[in-house]
Motif scaffolding. Structure first.
Motif, PDB file in Angstrom:
ATOM      1  N   ALA A   1       0.903  -1.137  -0.084  1.00  0.00           N
ATOM      2  CA  ALA A   1      -0.097  -0.046  -0.065  1.00  0.00           C
ATOM      3  C   ALA A   1       0.952   1.101   0.025  1.00  0.00           C
ATOM      4  CB  ALA A   1      -0.936   0.056   1.053  1.00  0.00           C
ATOM      5  N   VAL A   2       2.220   0.897  -0.097  1.00  0.00           N
ATOM      6  CA  VAL A   2       2.962   2.332  -0.069  1.00  0.00           C
ATOM      7  C   VAL A   2       3.014   3.135  -1.364  1.00  0.00           C
ATOM      8  CG1 VAL A   2       5.422   3.125   0.166  1.00  0.00           C
ATOM      9  CG2 VAL A   2       4.675   1.098   1.602  1.00  0.00           C
ATOM     10  N   VAL A   3       2.665   4.574  -1.091  1.00  0.00           N
ATOM     11  CA  VAL A   3       2.632   5.136  -2.217  1.00  0.00           C
ATOM     12  C   VAL A   3       3.525   6.492  -2.246  1.00  0.00           C
ATOM     13  CG1 VAL A   3       0.108   4.780  -2.827  1.00  0.00           C
ATOM     14  CG2 VAL A   3       0.492   6.502  -1.209  1.00  0.00           C
ATOM     15  N   LYS A   4       3.915   6.754  -1.115  1.00  0.00           N
ATOM     16  CA  LYS A   4       4.993   7.950  -0.966  1.00  0.00           C
ATOM     17  C   LYS A   4       6.112   7.351  -0.298  1.00  0.00           C
ATOM     18  CE  LYS A   4       2.157  10.544   1.088  1.00  0.00           C
ATOM     19  NZ  LYS A   4       1.401  11.476   1.523  1.00  0.00           N
ATOM     20  N   HIS A   5       7.284   7.896  -0.843  1.00  0.00           N
ATOM     21  CA  HIS A   5       8.669   7.724  -0.025  1.00  0.00           C
ATOM     22  C   HIS A   5       8.823   5.950   0.305  1.00  0.00           C
ATOM     23  CE1 HIS A   5       8.288  11.996   0.733  1.00  0.00           C
ATOM     24  NE2 HIS A   5       7.027  11.720   1.239  1.00  0.00           N
ATOM     25  N   LYS A   6       8.702   5.359  -0.904  1.00  0.00           N
ATOM     26  CA  LYS A   6       8.912   3.788  -0.836  1.00  0.00           C
ATOM     27  C   LYS A   6       9.985   3.298  -0.090  1.00  0.00           C
ATOM     28  CE  LYS A   6       7.748  -0.297  -3.212  1.00  0.00           C
ATOM     29  NZ  LYS A   6       7.038  -0.851  -1.914  1.00  0.00           N
ATOM     30  N   ALA A   7      11.194   3.782  -0.238  1.00  0.00           N
ATOM     31  CA  ALA A   7      12.315   3.146   0.260  1.00  0.00           C
ATOM     32  C   ALA A   7      12.472   3.284   1.914  1.00  0.00           C
ATOM     33  CB  ALA A   7      13.463   3.499  -0.567  1.00  0.00           C
ATOM     34  N   ALA A   8      12.181   4.539   2.178  1.00  0.00           N
ATOM     35  CA  ALA A   8      11.809   4.810   3.529  1.00  0.00           C
ATOM     36  C   ALA A   8      10.932   4.236   4.177  1.00  0.00           C
ATOM     37  CB  ALA A   8      11.915   6.522   3.508  1.00  0.00           C
ATOM     38  N   THR A   9       9.817   4.222   3.629  1.00  0.00           N
ATOM     39  CA  THR A   9       8.662   3.763   4.324  1.00  0.00           C
ATOM     40  C   THR A   9       8.674   2.090   4.536  1.00  0.00           C
ATOM     41  OG1 THR A   9       7.208   5.559   3.306  1.00  0.00           O
ATOM     42  CG2 THR A   9       6.088   3.565   4.199  1.00  0.00           C
ATOM     43  N   ASP A  10       9.271   1.558   3.356  1.00  0.00           N
ATOM     44  CA  ASP A  10       9.593   0.157   3.392  1.00  0.00           C
ATOM     45  C   ASP A  10      10.393  -0.168   4.742  1.00  0.00           C
ATOM     46  OD1 ASP A  10       7.806  -0.634   1.567  1.00  0.00           O
ATOM     47  OD2 ASP A  10       9.429  -0.840  -0.110  1.00  0.00           O
ATOM     48  N   SER A  11      11.449   0.568   4.984  1.00  0.00           N
ATOM     49  CA  SER A  11      12.259   0.432   5.982  1.00  0.00           C
ATOM     50  C   SER A  11      11.508   0.464   7.445  1.00  0.00           C
ATOM     51  CB  SER A  11      13.300   1.154   5.939  1.00  0.00           C
ATOM     52  OG  SER A  11      14.289   0.970   4.791  1.00  0.00           O
ATOM     53  N   LEU A  12      10.727   1.497   7.411  1.00  0.00           N
ATOM     54  CA  LEU A  12       9.907   1.787   8.816  1.00  0.00           C
ATOM     55  C   LEU A  12       8.840   0.628   8.963  1.00  0.00           C
ATOM     56  CD1 LEU A  12       8.980   5.559   8.373  1.00  0.00           C
ATOM     57  CD2 LEU A  12      10.744   4.406  10.141  1.00  0.00           C
ATOM     58  N   ILE A  13       8.261   0.228   7.951  1.00  0.00           N
ATOM     59  CA  ILE A  13       7.544  -1.105   7.775  1.00  0.00           C
ATOM     60  C   ILE A  13       8.207  -2.310   8.355  1.00  0.00           C
ATOM     61  CG2 ILE A  13       5.727  -2.670   6.553  1.00  0.00           C
ATOM     62  CD1 ILE A  13       5.277  -0.272   4.779  1.00  0.00           C
ATOM     63  N   LEU A  14       9.180  -2.535   7.997  1.00  0.00           N
ATOM     64  CA  LEU A  14      10.004  -3.628   8.267  1.00  0.00           C
ATOM     65  C   LEU A  14      10.197  -3.566   9.936  1.00  0.00           C
ATOM     66  CD1 LEU A  14      11.531  -6.453   7.726  1.00  0.00           C
ATOM     67  CD2 LEU A  14      13.308  -5.114   7.197  1.00  0.00           C
ATOM     68  N   GLU A  15      10.673  -2.476  10.250  1.00  0.00           N
ATOM     69  CA  GLU A  15      10.862  -2.354  11.781  1.00  0.00           C
ATOM     70  C   GLU A  15       9.893  -2.647  12.685  1.00  0.00           C
ATOM     71  OE1 GLU A  15      13.790  -2.197  13.328  1.00  0.00           O
ATOM     72  OE2 GLU A  15      14.761  -2.484  11.219  1.00  0.00           O
ATOM     73  N   ALA A  16       8.620  -2.080  11.876  1.00  0.00           N
ATOM     74  CA  ALA A  16       7.288  -1.935  12.788  1.00  0.00           C
ATOM     75  C   ALA A  16       6.843  -3.494  12.798  1.00  0.00           C
ATOM     76  CB  ALA A  16       6.313  -1.331  11.972  1.00  0.00           C
ATOM     77  N   CYS A  17       7.193  -4.220  11.721  1.00  0.00           N
ATOM     78  CA  CYS A  17       6.773  -5.844  11.824  1.00  0.00           C
ATOM     79  C   CYS A  17       7.642  -6.357  12.734  1.00  0.00           C
ATOM     80  CB  CYS A  17       7.199  -6.100  10.471  1.00  0.00           C
ATOM     81  SG  CYS A  17       5.898  -5.768   9.178  1.00  0.00           S
ATOM     82  N   ARG A  18       9.108  -6.052  13.180  1.00  0.00           N
ATOM     83  CA  ARG A  18       9.776  -6.697  14.035  1.00  0.00           C
ATOM     84  C   ARG A  18       9.586  -6.205  15.253  1.00  0.00           C
ATOM     85  NH1 ARG A  18      15.338  -5.081  10.618  1.00  0.00           N
ATOM     86  NH2 ARG A  18      15.321  -7.013   9.293  1.00  0.00           N
ATOM     87  N   ALA A  19       9.087  -5.041  15.499  1.00  0.00           N
ATOM     88  CA  ALA A  19       8.492  -4.645  16.700  1.00  0.00           C
ATOM     89  C   ALA A  19       7.260  -5.554  17.136  1.00  0.00           C
ATOM     90  CB  ALA A  19       8.179  -3.214  16.911  1.00  0.00           C
ATOM     91  N   VAL A  20       6.353  -5.943  16.037  1.00  0.00           N
ATOM     92  CA  VAL A  20       5.076  -6.604  16.383  1.00  0.00           C
ATOM     93  C   VAL A  20       5.429  -7.921  16.879  1.00  0.00           C
ATOM     94  CG1 VAL A  20       3.052  -7.846  15.353  1.00  0.00           C
ATOM     95  CG2 VAL A  20       3.622  -5.370  14.836  1.00  0.00           C
ATOM     96  N   ASP A  21       6.535  -8.572  16.262  1.00  0.00           N
ATOM     97  CA  ASP A  21       7.181  -9.838  16.686  1.00  0.00           C
ATOM     98  C   ASP A  21       7.632  -9.795  18.017  1.00  0.00           C
ATOM     99  OD1 ASP A  21       6.222 -11.133  14.278  1.00  0.00           O
ATOM    100  OD2 ASP A  21       8.226 -11.047  13.378  1.00  0.00           O
ATOM    101  N   ARG A  22       8.298  -8.754  18.458  1.00  0.00           N
ATOM    102  CA  ARG A  22       9.069  -8.644  19.901  1.00  0.00           C
ATOM    103  C   ARG A  22       7.852  -8.702  20.680  1.00  0.00           C
ATOM    104  NH1 ARG A  22      11.880  -4.122  17.553  1.00  0.00           N
ATOM    105  NH2 ARG A  22      13.714  -5.082  16.430  1.00  0.00           N
ATOM    106  N   LEU A  23       6.820  -7.789  20.598  1.00  0.00           N
ATOM    107  CA  LEU A  23       5.772  -7.745  21.326  1.00  0.00           C
ATOM    108  C   LEU A  23       4.994  -9.122  21.620  1.00  0.00           C
ATOM    109  CD1 LEU A  23       4.142  -4.324  20.500  1.00  0.00           C
ATOM    110  CD2 LEU A  23       5.046  -5.052  22.658  1.00  0.00           C
ATOM    111  N   ALA A  24       5.000 -10.004  20.617  1.00  0.00           N
ATOM    112  CA  ALA A  24       4.364 -11.303  20.667  1.00  0.00           C
ATOM    113  C   ALA A  24       5.234 -11.973  21.505  1.00  0.00           C
ATOM    114  CB  ALA A  24       4.195 -11.829  19.261  1.00  0.00           C
ATOM    115  N   ASP A  25       6.492 -12.116  21.480  1.00  0.00           N
ATOM    116  CA  ASP A  25       7.463 -12.683  22.271  1.00  0.00           C
ATOM    117  C   ASP A  25       7.414 -12.275  23.834  1.00  0.00           C
ATOM    118  OD1 ASP A  25       8.370 -14.248  20.109  1.00  0.00           O
ATOM    119  OD2 ASP A  25      10.183 -13.033  19.955  1.00  0.00           O
TER     120      ASP A  25
END
Length: 135
Positions: free
Chosen positions: A18-42
């Motif tokens: 769904a990224v439409v603006k600032h794709k490279a930067a936003t993809d990096s932020l999404i990856l970090e958010a996903c890692r945070a979600v996994d850490r929270l699950a753990d």
């Protein structure tokens, strides 16, 4: 992504297309958010007594068989910190996403009812003439 858990991967799949603006930067932020979600699950598993995190508890044994167990009991504080981190990441990510992404393309019954009401109101207010009105 190979290094994500189930919850992190689900978030990545939901957001990355769904990224439409600032794709490279936003993809990096999404990856970090996903890692945070996994850490929270753990962390939730640890809090619920279902397991331990490798980095939070471990045992050391020497050649004589003595065992030292090291525990870091700041799990709740770490969970709160990860929640804050995830919140901040999502605030940075969301403005760069297509607002229509993930929205069902098919209309549901509530959409149809709303359209009927709108049509009914439009037809009664713009063309109906009351009986007994002046001519």
């Amino acid at each position: 992504m190979a290094d994500l858990g189930a919850k992190g991967q689900a978030l990545f799949d939901a957001l990355s297309g769904a990224v439409v603006k600032h794709k490279a930067a936003t993809d990096s932020l999404i990856l970090e958010a996903c890692r945070a979600v996994d850490r929270l699950a753990d962390l939730d598993d640890v809090i619920d007594g279902k397991g331990v995190l490798d980095l939070l508890r471990f045992r050391l044994a020497d050649e004589e068989g003595r065992v030292a167990e090291v525990k870091f009991d700041g799990v709740l504080a770490e969970a709160r910190q990860q929640q804050t981190t995830l919140s901040n990441l999502m605030k940075a990510i969301l403005p760069n996403l297509d607002p229509a992404a993930g929205v069902a393309k098919e209309r549901d019954i509530l959409d149809e009812i709303a359209q009927r009401r709108t049509s009914r109101r439009a037809s009664t207010s713009s063309g109906s003439v009351r009986a007994g009105g002046s001519s």
